[in-house]
Scaffold this motif. Structure first.
Motif: not given
Length: 83
Positions: A29-34, A72-77, A79-83
């Motif tokens: 999951a961490a790899q997928y989320l970079s 979660w990625m879509a909801s947290t995007k 300016g520059s980075k999701a995480i």
């Protein structure tokens, strides 16, 4: 024969090719989320981050579903980075 997530990822050509219902251990999951596994662990401890399931009777005890990671990625995007 049981196929592991790593074997499925290799066969499909990448984690992006897994079905939305694919279950991922924290390292994948961490790899997928970079991200890193430590960051996911910290987010779980702080009560933030993507949804996960915890079942101490299973190995691994923490599981993420790809659909939840995508949401979660879509909801947290921002300016520059999701995480």
């Amino acid at each position: 024969m049981v196929t592991t997530i790593k074997q499925k990822v290799a066969m499909l050509g990448g984690i992006d090719q897994l079905t939305p219902d694919a279950e991922l251990p924290p390292v994948e999951a961490a790899q997928y989320l970079s991200s890193s596994e430590a960051i996911l662990q910290r987010m779980r401890a702080d009560g933030i981050g993507p949804r996960f399931r915890k079942d101490e009777s299973k190995s691994p005890p923490i599981i993420y579903v790809k659909r939840d990671l995508d949401a979660w990625m879509a909801s947290t995007k921002t300016g520059s980075k999701a995480i």
